[in-house]
Each structure stands twice: as C-alpha cells, then as structure tokens.
Design a protein around this motif. Structure first.
Motif: not given
Length: 187
Positions: A126-147
């Motif tokens: 709901n905050l990053i990408k509707p089809d995102a998979k937590i199993t693939q994205m967990r543990g990786q830093w992402l950054e918002s447009k505001s930093g």
C-alpha cells in the motif's frame, strides 16, 4: 497539523465499511517527533479493544525485537495502514486501505520520521508498490522522494506463525538499529 487534531478528525470516520465493526479507532502511538516510525497492517482484537497498535501477541514480540535492537518503544511512533479492525483479522482490502491512507500520510507529514519500517506485505504493497513481494524486498533499504529510508520486513504476526522468519527480521532490525544510532548520534 498536530497528531491530536488529526486523531480528533478521524474519530467520526466512516470512509469504509470497517468503521461499522470497530470498538475503537487505533490511530497510532509513540513519540510525535520520532525519527523512526513503524507501520503495520491493521488492528487486531486486542488493539481494537484498547485503541493502541501492537499490544497483542504480535505487539509483544515487536517489543522484544525493539528491546533487542536497543530501541525504546516510547521513542518511536507506531501506526497501521488501516485504523479499524478488519473482521476476523483478515487483510484489509485495497479500498479499505485507500480510505485510510490519507490519515497515515498526515501522520507521516506531521511526525517526519527519517526511517520507516514497513511491517509486512500490506504496508509494503500500500505504500510502495501494489504487487511488491515482502519475501523479495525485505531487508533492502528503499528511499522515498523526500529522503526517508524505508526498510520492509516481515510482520511480527508472521513470525508467530513461522518462527524461521525470526532470523531474517533480526537481520533487518540490526540494519535499522545501526541507521537509527547514526541518526541519534548526529542529533
């Protein structure tokens, strides 16, 4: 706008069907000037009864994780994607989440955290990408447009169902702890 005003505004909310079954709105809790914010899915039974996020079994586990990471619960801010309990603790629908997200965006704008931990796939999707998979994205830093630095990880309830996920969550929280300590040392 202050958190108190946002919370007052939300009290009569009937933007989705979840309002009909709630005992309490579960707005959020913690330090209004927190550098670290945790965002989960939605309230469960205990949270609905008390009006406080993460007070049930998953919340008790989250408290232990924070303590092990040397982060005090009272220093962070904790909220959820939806503010009312979905029936039978089901995952909130996209429509329900969409109805609640403006409140969460207001909380984020008011608190202005520098690190956000997304607890589970509902928060991630709901905050990053509707089809995102937590199993693939967990543990990786992402950054918002505001930093804002964003760390997706498994929801504590998932750890209660599958204890094998505790190790990856601990690895994620070690990264969060290290970033958080850097921020605290800078201020």
């Amino acid at each position: 706008m202050s958190l108190e005003l946002i919370e007052k505004e939300i009290q009569g909310c009937t933007n989705c069907g979840l309002a009909a079954g709630r005992t309490n709105i579960v707005f959020g809790v913690g330090n209004p000037k927190a550098k670290l914010m945790l965002i989960g899915e939605g309230p469960g039974k205990d949270e609905d009864l008390q009006g406080i996020p993460f007070v049930g079994a998953a919340g008790q586990l989250l408290d232990k994780i924070l303590e092990a990471a040397e982060i005090k619960r009272q220093d962070v801010y904790i909220a959820n994607i939806v503010k009312c309990r979905p029936p039978n603790n089901r995952v909130p629908s996209r429509k329900e989440a969409k109805a609640c997200l403006p409140w969460l965006w207001q909380q984020l704008e008011t608190i202005r955290p520098q690190i956000v931990v997304l607890l589970g796939s509902t928060a991630l999707q709901n905050l990053i990408k509707p089809d995102a998979k937590i199993t693939q994205m967990r543990g990786q830093w992402l950054e918002s447009k505001s930093g804002i630095k964003i760390m997706p990880t498994y929801h504590p309830a998932a750890l209660l169902r599958d204890p094998r996920r505790k190790k990856p969550v601990w690895e994620d929280f070690q990264q969060v702890r290290d970033e958080y300590k850097k921020l605290m040392n800078e201020s």
